[in-house]
Design an enzyme around this catalytic site. Structure first.
Site, PDB file in Angstrom:
ATOM      1  CG  ASP A   4      20.735  36.000  -3.517  1.00 33.78           C
ATOM      2  OD1 ASP A   4      20.945  36.385  -2.234  1.00 33.78           O
ATOM      3  OD2 ASP A   4      20.893  35.006  -4.011  1.00 33.78           O
TER       4      ASP A   4
ATOM      5  CE  LYS B 128      18.528  35.386  -7.061  1.00 31.23           C
ATOM      6  NZ  LYS B 128      19.299  33.846  -6.482  1.00 31.23           N
TER       7      LYS B 128
ATOM      8  CG  ASN C  58      -0.336   0.002   2.292  1.00 33.30           C
ATOM      9  OD1 ASN C  58       1.011   0.552   2.985  1.00 33.30           O
ATOM     10  ND2 ASN C  58      -1.035   0.229   3.333  1.00 33.30           N
TER      11      ASN C  58
ATOM     12  CG  HIS D  78      17.619  28.602   1.278  1.00 33.10           C
ATOM     13  ND1 HIS D  78      18.145  28.814  -0.096  1.00 33.10           N
ATOM     14  CD2 HIS D  78      16.904  29.891   1.370  1.00 33.10           C
ATOM     15  CE1 HIS D  78      17.732  30.007  -0.446  1.00 33.10           C
ATOM     16  NE2 HIS D  78      17.072  30.649  -0.184  1.00 33.10           N
TER      17      HIS D  78
ATOM     18  NE  ARG E 130      14.567  32.071  -6.097  1.00 32.64           N
ATOM     19  CZ  ARG E 130      15.016  31.393  -6.801  1.00 32.64           C
ATOM     20  NH1 ARG E 130      14.733  30.762  -8.163  1.00 32.64           N
ATOM     21  NH2 ARG E 130      16.356  31.560  -7.243  1.00 32.64           N
TER      22      ARG E 130
ATOM     23  CG  ASP F 138      24.215  30.615  -4.344  1.00 34.51           C
ATOM     24  OD1 ASP F 138      22.996  30.858  -2.725  1.00 34.51           O
ATOM     25  OD2 ASP F 138      22.851  30.597  -5.679  1.00 34.51           O
TER      26      ASP F 138
END
Length: 323
Positions: free
Chosen positions: A169, A192, A37, A130, A194, A218
Site C-alpha cells: 500500500d 490498496k 477469579n 505500524h 481496506r 510490509d
C-alpha cells in the site's frame, strides 16, 4: 555496563533469553500467578533496587493478557525501587489503533501508551510501529528501532539484478523505498483500500513489475489477506517470482500455509519479534533474529549512548528518537 536487570513476561521468553545472551547478563525469573477469579499476580524474583530494569514483553496473542502482565511487571518494578524502568515491546500491537476513523471509536494506541506510563514505564523500546504517528502518543522517551538492516542483509545474499521492491500500500511506500535504496533496487506499490480487518481491495500496481523478481515488504502480516490480494495483481502484471518480507509475523490461523501454498511465492521472511512464526515452521519460512539489535539498543540506553546512531544516515524513514 551499569547495574542492569532483565525480566521477561510470558509472551516470548525465547527472545528475552537471546537478548540476555547477547548482553552477557542473566535473564531474571518472573513468577506469574493466575487466581481462581482469573486475576493475575506478578512477582519479579530478583533484586531491582536502584537498578536499570528492562522488562521484555511483546504483544502477541492473547494480547490483552500479555498487556496486563506487562503493566503488573512495571508496577512491581516501580514498587521495588528500580532506578529506571524500560518496557521492551518488540511488537506494539495497539499501534494499528492510531486514528478516529469511525464515530465513537477508541484510540487504543494512545490509551495503552498512557497505561504504560501510569504503571511505571520511564522509557519504551519498540520496533517498527505500524504508524509513525503512534510514536507521538507516548509521553515518555521512545526508542523506535526497525528491522530493515536485518532484512536487507538476508536478501543481499540473492541475485537482485532483476528485483523490484513492492509495498502492498502507499502508506508503507516510504519504508519500502528506504529498503529498496538499501538493496539498490527500484520500488513499486499497490493502491490498496481496506474494507475490513481481514479484507482489502487493490485497484492497481504503481510501478513496473513485469518479468521481475518481486520482494513484497510490509511491516506486519496477520491473516495474509492483503498479500494474497496483492499476489493476484502481481501475477496479472507479469511478475516472475515473489519473496515476502515483514518485521512482525503475526500469522493468525493458517496464514503461513496459505501464503506458502501460492506457487510463485519462493520465500516468506520475518523476524522473531513474535513467537508465532517459530511455532509454525515451514520450508518456505525464514525467521531472522532481532535479538542483537534489541540488545545493542538496551546496552546503549544503559550506558547513556545514542540509539539513533545504530541507523546509517538515510536508512530509516523515521529515525529513532533516542535523545
Amino acid at each position: 555496563m551499569n547495574q542492569i536487570a532483565v525480566f521477561s513476561g510470558g509472551a516470548h521468553p525465547e527472545l528475552a533469553e537471546e537478548i540476555c545472551a547477547e548482553l552477557g547478563v542473566p535473564l531474571n525469573p518472573t513468577r506469574v500467578k493466575r487466581f481462581s477469579n482469573d486475576c493475575i499476580e506478578v512477582q519479579l524474583q530478583a533484586n531491582c533496587r536502584e537498578q536499570d530494569v528492562f522488562l521484555v514483553q511483546t504483544f502477541s496473542a492473547p494480547v490483552q493478557d500479555h498487556l496486563t502482565e506487562l503493566l503488573l511487571m512495571l508496577d512491581a518494578a516501580r514498587g521495588a525501587s528500580a532506578a529506571r524502568i524500560t518496557a521492551v515491546i518488540p511488537h506494539y500491537a495497539y499501534a494499528r489503533s492510531d486514528k478516529k476513523d469511525a464515530p465513537r471509536i477508541s484510540i487504543g494506541g494512545r490509551l495503552v501508551a498512557d497505561l504504560l506510563k501510569t504503571a511505571g514505564a520511564d522509557r519504551v523500546l519498540t520496533m517498527t510501529l505500524h504508524s509513525p504517528q503512534v510514536h507521538g502518543f507516548f509521553s515518555v522517551p521512545v526508542d523506535h528501532l526497525h528491522a530493515l538492516h536485518e532484512l536487507a542483509r538476508h536478501f543481499q545474499r540473492h541475485d537482485l539484478s532483476n528485483t523490484v521492491v513492492v509495498s502492498p500500500d502507499l502508506g508503507n511506500a516510504k519504508t519500502a523505498a528506504a529498503f529498496a535504496r538499501a538493496l539498490g533496487r527500484p520500488v513499486a506499490a499497490g493502491a490498496k483500500e481496506r474494507i475490513s480487518d481481514t479484507q482489502v481491495r487493490i485497484s492497481a500496481i504503481i510501478g513496473d513489475v513485469r518479468d521481475r523478481d518481486v520482494i513484497v515488504l510490509d511491516d506486519e502480516i496477520a491473516s495474509g489477506g492483503s498479500i494474497l490480494e496483492l499476489l493476484k495483481h502481481l501475477r496479472a502484471n507479469g511478475a516472475r517470482s515473489v519473496r515476502i518480507a515483514c518485521t512482525h509475523g503475526i500469522f493468525a490461523g493458517d496464514a503461513v500455509a496459505r501464503l506458502a501454498a501460492e506457487p510463485d511465492v519462493v520465500e516468506i521472511v520475518c523476524t522473531n519479534t513474535l513467537p508465532n512464526a517459530l511455532r509454525q515452521p515451514h520450508a518456505k519460512l525464514t525467521v531472522l533474529s532481532v535479538a542483537p539489535a534489541l540488545a545493542e539498543a538496551m546496552r546503549r540506553i544503559n550506558n547513556g549512548e545514542s540509539v539513533s546512531a545504530l541507523f546509517a544516515e538515510g536508512a530509516h524513514p523515521q529515525r529513532a528518537a533516542a535523545e
